[in-house]
Scaffold this motif. Structure first.
Motif, PDB file in Angstrom:
ATOM      1  N   ARG A   1     -26.676 -16.856  36.007  1.00  0.00           N
ATOM      2  CA  ARG A   1     -25.746 -17.558  35.115  1.00  0.00           C
ATOM      3  C   ARG A   1     -25.666 -16.898  33.744  1.00  0.00           C
ATOM      4  O   ARG A   1     -24.663 -17.034  33.040  1.00  0.00           O
ATOM      5  CB  ARG A   1     -26.150 -19.031  34.967  1.00  0.00           C
ATOM      6  N   TYR A   2     -26.710 -16.173  33.340  1.00  0.00           N
ATOM      7  CA  TYR A   2     -26.657 -15.493  32.051  1.00  0.00           C
ATOM      8  C   TYR A   2     -25.560 -14.426  32.033  1.00  0.00           C
ATOM      9  O   TYR A   2     -24.990 -14.121  30.981  1.00  0.00           O
ATOM     10  CB  TYR A   2     -27.992 -14.818  31.727  1.00  0.00           C
ATOM     11  N   ALA A   3     -25.275 -13.842  33.198  1.00  0.00           N
ATOM     12  CA  ALA A   3     -24.274 -12.780  33.268  1.00  0.00           C
ATOM     13  C   ALA A   3     -22.878 -13.287  32.943  1.00  0.00           C
ATOM     14  O   ALA A   3     -21.998 -12.486  32.607  1.00  0.00           O
ATOM     15  CB  ALA A   3     -24.287 -12.144  34.656  1.00  0.00           C
ATOM     16  N   VAL A   4     -22.667 -14.599  33.034  1.00  0.00           N
ATOM     17  CA  VAL A   4     -21.355 -15.159  32.714  1.00  0.00           C
ATOM     18  C   VAL A   4     -21.064 -15.033  31.220  1.00  0.00           C
ATOM     19  O   VAL A   4     -19.931 -15.210  30.785  1.00  0.00           O
ATOM     20  CB  VAL A   4     -21.261 -16.624  33.196  1.00  0.00           C
ATOM     21  N   ASP A   5     -22.056 -14.693  30.445  1.00  0.00           N
ATOM     22  CA  ASP A   5     -21.814 -14.444  29.023  1.00  0.00           C
ATOM     23  C   ASP A   5     -21.028 -13.150  28.796  1.00  0.00           C
ATOM     24  O   ASP A   5     -20.368 -13.006  27.764  1.00  0.00           O
ATOM     25  CB  ASP A   5     -23.137 -14.360  28.258  1.00  0.00           C
ATOM     26  N   PHE A   6     -21.111 -12.187  29.743  1.00  0.00           N
ATOM     27  CA  PHE A   6     -20.427 -10.911  29.490  1.00  0.00           C
ATOM     28  C   PHE A   6     -19.559 -10.425  30.636  1.00  0.00           C
ATOM     29  O   PHE A   6     -18.653  -9.607  30.425  1.00  0.00           O
ATOM     30  CB  PHE A   6     -21.438  -9.813  29.094  1.00  0.00           C
ATOM     31  N   PHE A   7     -19.756 -10.881  31.870  1.00  0.00           N
ATOM     32  CA  PHE A   7     -18.916 -10.418  32.967  1.00  0.00           C
ATOM     33  C   PHE A   7     -17.447 -10.853  32.843  1.00  0.00           C
ATOM     34  O   PHE A   7     -16.557 -10.111  33.266  1.00  0.00           O
ATOM     35  CB  PHE A   7     -19.485 -10.867  34.308  1.00  0.00           C
ATOM     36  N   PRO A   8     -17.119 -12.042  32.316  1.00  0.00           N
ATOM     37  CA  PRO A   8     -15.688 -12.387  32.195  1.00  0.00           C
ATOM     38  C   PRO A   8     -14.898 -11.420  31.315  1.00  0.00           C
ATOM     39  O   PRO A   8     -13.758 -11.057  31.653  1.00  0.00           O
ATOM     40  CB  PRO A   8     -15.734 -13.797  31.586  1.00  0.00           C
ATOM     41  N   ALA A   9     -15.482 -10.992  30.200  1.00  0.00           N
ATOM     42  CA  ALA A   9     -14.782 -10.014  29.361  1.00  0.00           C
ATOM     43  C   ALA A   9     -14.684  -8.675  30.069  1.00  0.00           C
ATOM     44  O   ALA A   9     -13.671  -7.961  29.943  1.00  0.00           O
ATOM     45  CB  ALA A   9     -15.503  -9.870  28.018  1.00  0.00           C
TER      46      ALA A   9
END
Length: 928
Positions: free
Chosen positions: A404-412
């Motif tokens: 879930r931490y990856a959702v901080d940067f994968f959307p961009a």
């Protein structure tokens, strides 16, 4: 239909389809329950909202007096019995550590308007949907302005890239309070990008766009502080405007508006933290109650960076043609950096969504543009890049790998990938080369979307829960593909036959064959230490070995035939096409070892989902000579396979009345138990049945049954004992007077050993007799065997293993566990270590051992006391190896259920180098 109308309809269909998938995933996870007047005890955000409604900043939860009285309430070795996990404890109050923005912007208004609490899963669905729509809006606006000549198919495809490549699926498939903070941060960050885009391209609303961007980015920080490093993106529109128009009046209005937006949120967050913890910069991390002493953890480190980068981008998964289709690869403790905390079901984005590499093409969008176009487009791309990099650096330096931490940067990053898609597709020049390039692009992107959807949304497991009929249909379609793949890989399904000659100096126990899942393998063992006598053994994972009797055999050639369930694929595999379900099930669970044509050992083994086929050779550690090794054709069962009973019931001759339904066995809590039934349907005939806890019943066919004679009923199943810690299913086989009467797969309620009762109806169903008079159990080691005292293990050490901590025994569960492990130094020395979760490690002395012989290991824990077995306790721990004391300490031990006492496996996520012991436990006994 016009071309543009068709394109718009396809794009709309992609958006609606993605939103439906979001909604379906949350529903499949059980998250679409209605709002309620009171929040659940584990709904942390709504407990905070309830506190807000009462005019307080802390959660509306009483703090136990026992926690207040602890000498050090932040020490997990002291607080584990009374703490509320993952909240900040300060000034005798519980505060929510996670960002408050989702509560303030959605949950609190909902509570004030409706009088009810919006469930956290629904809030996650709202925020992820909002963030997705915002990202789609930004990207479609960018496409319309800068790529109007790209093919129409890029629009719906790009929308799906944003839906899947953003990896927000990981928030939806497990929608708890941890995920809500991330979902809120995602939504506000995407909305901030949309506002920035407006500030760049709408001259009349530049100030408004900047103010909104500042406010929304501040809300993202108030959800996930990670976004604080992305605040510089607010300067990008200012730089672009200055480059195009200079620092005019509009530039100053944009500056003031942006500063006001982010400033208001900065003051709000600062004031909120100041009121809670006495410092505006304190988010409460040091006061967090968890399984670790949080203020002493090294949260960030350069040595974590490369490991996290591999986990988040490059780690491959395991794929099959059968559900669940995709599974994360387990990561051993030995692979992690020193002091690293945990790796939680990781995935490498590039291995499941290679279209993410299209982000590398995004900079080429600036080619052949006018100066103004290039400045504005460059600003948008830099905003995407800065949002990606700023969050990624923080996460890659962090002490844990959590999807879930990856959702901080994968959307961009997904926005950059979708832009790269437009760049590559823009080349519409004639000729085969551009056409092949566009075709390859289309296939790559479509395949990435399909594979990413299956993996990230966990479709296999989700469909198993929601639509098992569809899973069966898909399995029938993919089964031939699985068969072809296995043939290409040289996998063989069927039994193995060996001709062996005894070695001159064999070890006490030797491993002959290994099959199944490498993490939980099946082993065939030999005890040929005594001339003229051979004993065969079977071991699944690290469970105690099941041995045959010692059989007479000369020192010449011994012919051994081995049949294991792990030699075969899953039941859904095409190998079993046309085979009756119950016959396939027997084949998958049976264990049969034959010596010189005679059955030496016959038993059951648990179902192993990771089937590897029959082995191709004997183990090199076998000291004897393998004269022949043959893989035989599959022996599909034409008869029922005989197996030992888990439970034997002696039924008296009591003249059963045809109207009676009698209870044979109950398993589960009172008024909610599963019950095994016997019913006489007519004179001379009876049937067996099963009443599940939910009231549903299933029945066998009628079989001959003399009510005036006693009968012997053998109850067999794939696992030892009836108690199981979580609800699920069990595969049953019931023999009446040595004839198979019924075979079925039935649901099973969670139960303890104390809740398994013979001859009583604990279901609360009045149509079943209360008791079965005269029924008695004549064999049930799992239920009647006494436990407690000192555990004595006869064990064989693995050969040639060194330099790794491996589990011997664990009790309890993750967060509240005790683990005894062993470390191999070279091949002739070892050391034992005891880990009471959260307490300092206790290590024994280094001792010399002989790996070729068996060893007696005695283990005494305070929680093993016979009169309070499984209860939390403090006292003496001592460990003896071959009568020599190797470790003694005064320790505290956690409580545990009988099912939480596990040999040779790390099921509690302890910090060990290997999840399995790799040796063999020949015998396990309690001495009281």
């Amino acid at each position: 239909m016009s071309k543009h109308l068709g394109q718009n309809l396809c794009t709309l269909a992609a958006i609606v389809g993605a939103l439906w998938l979001f909604h379906w995933t949350v529903g499949a996870a059980g998250g679409l329950y209605p709002a309620s007047p009171q929040p659940a005890d584990n709904d942390y955000y709504n407990l905070l909202v309830r506190g807000f409604v009462k005019g307080q900043l802390h959660m509306d939860v009483p703090v136990p007096e026992a926690l207040k009285a602890l000498p050090d309430p932040y020490d997990p070795t002291q607080n584990y019995r009374v703490r509320m996990t993952d909240v900040s404890y300060f000034s005798d109050r519980y505060y929510l550590y996670f960002g408050a923005a989702p509560a303030v912007t959605l949950l609190l208004p909902y509570r004030l308007l409706t009088g009810e609490f919006l469930p956290t899963p629904r809030a996650i669905l709202i925020f992820t949907s909002l963030g997705f729509l915002a990202s789609v809006s930004v990207w479609l606006a960018l496409r319309r302005r800068y790529f109007p000549d790209t093919p129409g198919w890029t629009a719906p495809l790009g929308v799906l890239v944003l839906a899947v490549g953003s990896t927000v699926a990981v928030l939806l498939r497990r929608p708890y309070f941890w995920e809500l903070a991330t979902a809120g941060g995602y939504a506000f960050a995407m909305l901030a990008l949309l506002a920035l885009y407006g500030a760049l391209h709408s001259p009349r609303r530049q100030a408004l766009g900047m103010a909104a961007a500042g406010l929304l980015l501040g809300l993202a920080v108030a959800s996930r502080p990670t976004y604080v490093y992305a605040v510089p993106i607010l300067a990008l529109p200012l730089l672009a405007h200055a480059q195009l128009h200079g620092r005019d009046r509009r530039w100053w209005s944009m500056l003031l508006a942006g500063a006001a937006g982010i400033g208001v949120m900065g003051i709000a967050v600062f004031t909120y933290n100041l009121a809670r913890f006495g410092s505006g910069f304190d988010f409460g991390h040091d006061y967090l109650l968890s399984m670790a002493y949080e203020s002493k953890v090294r949260l960030f480190g350069l040595d974590y960076f490369l490991f996290n980068a591999r986990m988040y981008f490059l780690l491959p998964g395991e794929w099959t043609w059968q559900p669940p289709f995709f599974a994360p690869v387990p990561v051993l403790r030995s692979e992690m950096p020193r002091e690293f905390y945990t790796v939680d079901d990781p995935f490498g984005l590039l291995t499941i969504f290679p279209a993410a590499l299209l982000a590398l093409a995004a900079p080429f969008a600036l080619a052949r543009r006018s100066h103004e176009e290039r400045v504005r487009l460059r600003t948008v791309l830099l905003a995407f890049l800065l949002l990606t990099v700023s969050a990624a650096i923080v996460i890659l330096l962090y002490v844990a790998t959590i999807p879930r931490y990856a959702v901080d940067f994968f959307p961009a990053l997904a926005l950059l990938s979708a832009t790269g898609l437009l760049v590559v597709a823009r080349d519409r020049s004639p000729g085969w080369t551009p056409r092949l390039k566009r075709t390859g692009l289309l296939l790559l992107t479509a395949a990435s979307i399909a594979v990413g959807t299956v993996a990230l949304f966990d479709l296999g497991r989700t469909l198993r829960r929601t639509n098992p009929e569809l899973v069966q249909h898909v399995t029938r379609i993919t089964s031939p593909l699985e068969v072809l793949r296995d043939r290409a890989r040289g996998l063989h399904y069927g039994s193995v036959e060996l001709e062996l000659r005894r070695g001159s100096n064999p070890a006490e126990v030797e491993t002959l064959l290994v099959a199944g899942d490498p993490a939980r393998p099946d082993r065939v063992l030999l005890d040929w230490h005594t001339r003229g006598r051979l004993r065969l053994g079977f071991q699944h994972a690290a469970t105690p070995v099941q041995w045959s009797e010692r059989l007479a055999v000369d020192d010449g050639v011994a012919r051994l035939r081995v049949e294991l369930g792990s030699f075969y694929p899953p039941a859904e595999h095409g190998f079993f096409n046309g085979v009756e379900v119950h016959k396939a099930a027997w084949l998958q669970h049976r264990v049969e070892l034959q010596l010189n044509g005679q059955v030496a050992l016959r038993t059951f083994a648990p179902l192993d989902p990771a089937r590897r086929g029959a082995p191709t050779h004997a183990e090199s550690s076998f000291s004897g000579q393998v004269l022949a090794f043959r893989r035989l054709s599959a022996d599909l069962p034409q008869r029922e396979i005989d197996t030992p009973a888990n439970l034997v019931l002696q039924m008296p001759a009591i003249g059963l009345d045809a109207s009676k339904v009698l209870p044979l066995l109950s398993s589960g809590p009172d008024n909610a138990a599963d019950v095994l039934l016997l019913e006489t349907v007519q004179p001379g005939q009876a049937r067996l049945g099963y009443r599940a806890a939910d009231g549903t019943r299933s029945w066998s066919d009628a079989f001959a049954f003399d009510t005036d004679a006693p009968h012997r009923l053998e109850i067999r199943q794939t696992e030892t004992g009836w108690a199981q810690p979580v609800a699920g299913s069990r595969l049953l086989a019931l023999w009446c007077d040595d004839r198979l009467a019924w075979h079925a797969s039935v649901p099973a309620v969670a139960s303890t050993h104390a809740q398994v009762v013979v001859g009583e109806n604990r279901s609360g169903d009045a149509s079943i007799a209360a008791t079965f008079p005269g029924l008695r159990a004549v064999a049930d080691a799992a239920m009647t065997g006494r436990r407690g005292g000192t555990l004595v293990l006869r064990m064989m050490l693995p050969k040639g293993v060194k330099g790794a901590w491996r589990p011997i025994l664990s009790t309890g569960h993750a967060g509240a566990a005790d683990i005894l492990s062993v470390y191999y130094v070279g091949t002739s020395a070892l050391q034992f270590r005891f880990d009471h979760w959260g307490a300092p490690l206790r290590s024994g002395e280094m001792i010399e051992v002989d790996e070729n012989i068996g060893h007696d290991l005695e283990i005494h824990l305070p929680s093993f006391a016979p009169d309070r077995f499984g209860q939390p306790a403090e006292g003496e721990l001592w460990i003896r190896l071959d009568g020599r004391e190797v470790l003694r300490a005064k320790v505290a031990t956690y409580g545990f259920t009988p099912d939480e006492l596990v040999l040779g496996e790390n099921r509690v996520r302890a910090a060990l180098d290997d999840p399995l012991f790799r040796g063999a436990f020949i015998k396990a006994d309690w001495v009281q």
